[in-house]
Design an enzyme around this catalytic site. Structure first.
Site, PDB file in Angstrom:
ATOM      1  N   GLU A  24     -54.689-112.537  37.791  1.00 48.35           N
ATOM      2  CA  GLU A  24     -54.215-112.983  38.936  1.00 48.35           C
ATOM      3  C   GLU A  24     -55.177-112.878  40.040  1.00 48.35           C
ATOM      4  OE1 GLU A  24     -51.912-111.533  37.177  1.00 48.35           O
ATOM      5  OE2 GLU A  24     -50.556-113.225  36.410  1.00 48.35           O
TER       6      GLU A  24
ATOM      7  N   HIS B 214     -38.793-112.123  37.295  1.00 51.73           N
ATOM      8  CA  HIS B 214     -39.168-113.374  37.470  1.00 51.73           C
ATOM      9  C   HIS B 214     -37.996-114.032  38.473  1.00 51.73           C
ATOM     10  CE1 HIS B 214     -40.999-113.003  33.460  1.00 51.73           C
ATOM     11  NE2 HIS B 214     -41.631-114.179  33.658  1.00 51.73           N
TER      12      HIS B 214
END
Lengths: 346, 328
Positions: B60, B129
């Site tokens: 990322e 998540h």
């Protein structure tokens, strides 16, 4: 090479100078010009270090010991079309790229007219209005993915034949960003030249406490592109390695990692004391292979410059430094209110 | 007008901008052949090619760092962080670098990039998540942070974000993707970044919210209207930085009561800032405390269903808080 001439003056070159086995692309005048930039860098570097001790420059990260590697790597590229991502120790590279001594001094003294960040940032940080270079951050290694993005932009625009060179130290090579950038550049064979100035120390931590391999260059194999390690005190060797890398990148050969092994002659910054972690022997040894001395000797041996030429180069550099210092000291600080500009597009 | 869900609105905005501007490109994890894990870029490789729809390694920091390098070189990248929970490895490139690229160069460089971030909970996403990631981002000078809750706003605001010359974090609540449908024009239109919208008119109190919580708040407002005749004014912030303070203050001055509803944990959050602004600018108009509905101050959020429900604000929890504030 008008851009490389940071002094704006010619100095006498020994009349007997000839190509003397110079690498392709270098001529006598160019080589002397590189040396002139090194000398100017060294004297400016000594000056700002002194001005730190006088309380005038809040922080200095010296390039002393890195001069040959920096000047030769810039000379091997083409500033009219290549992109430069520098880092905080890149005094000499910036002079070689055409940044003036006055501009650099305005950075160290945080004076009005500083071109890269209007003196918001530490010296050498920001972007330059005349030269295609930027350096956003003090966080080492962040410039590597950014450089990959610059090269990707060229690729997406179909802009071929440009090299993005990104400079970093051995310390930055430990960052995850270094791995991520090299991996991505390798996958997409992007035109990036990774240029590591390995001075053997991440502030106080020696290389053997930073990595289990002997060089940063060997890591390139893990990313599917070549890595070469050169003696960073030898400007001819650095020039040749960087030129070969740039040629290969321009021929769509994908990224190359060039590692220049250099010495950091001074502590990490003006806030550091390297006698706490380096032995007198170690310090003495590196002083004995100072790239300024190495280069001066090499130029005289190759009869590209004589003693008088060397002397006049030093005199001229001293004059330029004094002149730039006087001008920078006379400049005001930027207004306090100027800090409120440019947070968002205006 | 067409009817679409939030996901389709996001896809539509990106497709239109990709067609209009060759400098727009997308990079992220699984955005290529897979079309994104939520299918936000479904069909994009076929239309725009692999060069402009780039599948990245699972890394990322470089997704954002590469986007930044391209942006300051004149491109308009859209970087997708697959789940908000995965943004932390990229936070230095975003908060430390992109947010300061303009300021640190005294205006010489545009970090014209969008970082799209599917986030939020209530989807059985567990601790990794489900997170809300807006507080730190909205805290950061130099970033813009957008959190739409309807298809109309998602499309119009995303087009604005792509055209913006500054870095915009675009927070898309995962649960709204397919759950929330609404009307949105088919072609190009923009909604302004930095402007809240009153989504329901009322005179008894002001409820300030954003994202998925807008929908829960609207449900709660209907409940209390039907059962007790309480009429809540509901403000959808839509942009979390810069915050549309004027719309909030104007409403609170009329209703004299303020409730803030958010899915993020309470400490040092968007709600903290909104409460501070109300205290500063509408203190003498208030006739009650500024209250907040938030999850408990625990990590978001348990995977097990009873615990997840315990954690998440709900229409019932919101209507309870409305009644409490009115009864004070």
């Amino acid at each position: 090479m008008g851009k490389m001439n940071s002094t704006g003056r010619e100095t006498q070159i020994a009349s007997s100078a000839g190509p003397a086995g110079l690498p392709d692309g270098l001529d006598a005048a160019g080589v002397v010009e590189m040396y002139r930039t090194m000398i100017l860098s060294r004297m400016l570097d000594e000056r700002v270090w002194l001005m730190n001790r006088q309380g005038k420059a809040a922080i200095v990260a010296s390039a002393q010991g890195h001069e040959a590697a920096q000047v030769a790597s810039v000379r091997a590229l083409d500033p009219s079309r290549d992109h430069f991502l520098i880092y905080y120790r890149q005094f000499t590279a910036m002079l070689a790229l055409g940044v003036t001594p006055l501009e650099l001094l305005c950075g160290f003294l945080a004076k009005s007219g500083e071109p890269m960040s209007e003196a918001r940032q530490f010296p050498l940080h920001g972007s330059h209005p005349r030269v295609d270079l930027f350096s956003f951050s003090n966080v080492v290694g962040t410039q590597l993915p950014q450089a990959v993005g610059v090269a990707l932009a060229d690729r997406l625009r179909g802009d071929q034949g440009r090299v993005t060179i990104v400079y970093f130290g051995d310390g930055a090579a430990s960052q995850g960003d270094c791995h991520e950038a090299m991996n991505f550049a390798g996958i997409h064979r992007l035109p990036v030249l990774f240029f590591c100035e390995n001075n053997g120390y991440a502030t106080s931590v020696p290389l053997q406490r930073q990595m289990a391999v002997e060089s940063v260059a060997v890591r390139a194999a893990g990313y599917g592109f070549p890595g070469v390690s050169v003696d960073g005190r030898d400007m001819f060797a650095v020039y040749q390695a960087t030129k070969d890398a740039a040629d290969s990148i321009r021929a769509e050969g994908g990224p190359v990692l060039v590692e220049a092994k250099v010495d950091r002659l001074l502590p990490h910054t003006t806030d550091d004391d390297h006698t706490l972690y380096r032995s007198p022997d170690d310090i003495g040894q590196m002083r004995g292979r100072d790239p300024i001395d190495v280069t001066s000797r090499a130029l005289r041996e190759r009869r590209l410059m004589d003693e008088d030429g060397d002397k006049s180069i030093r005199q001229e550099a001293r004059r330029l430094v004094i002149e730039a210092t006087d001008r920078a000291e006379a400049l005001p600080y930027p207004d306090a209110e100027a800090m409120y500009r440019h947070l968002y597009a205006e | 007008m067409a009817t679409m869900n939030v996901l389709e609105a996001v896809r539509d905005a990106m497709r239109l901008e990709m067609r209009r501007d060759p400098n727009v490109f997308i990079l992220g994890e699984d955005v290529g052949a897979r079309g994104g894990v939520f299918l936000a870029t479904n069909g994009f490789v076929a239309e725009f090619g692999e060069q402009r729809v780039i599948d990245t390694p699972l890394a990322e920091s470089s997704i954002v760092g590469i986007a930044l390098g391209a942006a300051v070189s004149g491109m308009r990248p859209i970087a997708e962080i697959q789940f908000g929970d995965f943004i932390w490895p990229a936070i230095n490139q975003l908060v430390g670098e992109a947010a300061r690229a303009r300021y640190g160069t005294a205006g010489q460089r545009n970090a014209s990039m969008v970082v799209r971030v599917p986030h939020g909970g209530g989807v059985r996403g567990g601790l990794y998540h489900s997170q809300s990631v807006e507080a730190l981002l909205a805290h950061t000078p130099g970033l813009k942070v957008v959190a739409p809750s309807t298809p109309y706003d998602a499309k119009g605001l995303l087009i604005s974000a792509i055209r913006d010359d500054d870095p915009v974090v675009f927070l898309e609540h995962k649960r709204t993707y397919r759950l929330v449908r609404g009307e949105a024009p088919e072609g190009y239109y923009t909604e302004p970044i930095g402007r809240a919208e009153i989504k329901r008119r009322g005179e008894d109190l002001t409820v300030i919210t954003y994202g998925l919580m807008l929908h829960y708040t609207l449900q709660a407002a209907e409940q209390v209207s039907e059962s007790e005749g309480i009429e809540a004014e509901v403000i959808d912030l839509r942009t979390l930085r810069p915050l549309d303070v004027d719309t909030v203050i104007e409403s609170v001055r009329r209703t004299s009561k303020a409730l803030i509803v958010q899915e993020d944990t309470p400490v040092a959050s968007i709600g903290s800032e909104v409460a501070a602004v109300i205290a500063d600018r509408a203190f003498f108009d208030l006739d009650g405390p500024v209250r907040r509905v938030t999850p408990p101050d625990f990590p978001p959020m348990p995977y097990s269903p009873l615990q997840e429900a315990e954690y998440m604000p709900s229409p019932n929890k919101i209507s309870y808080a409305i009644r409490q504030l009115i009864d004070l």
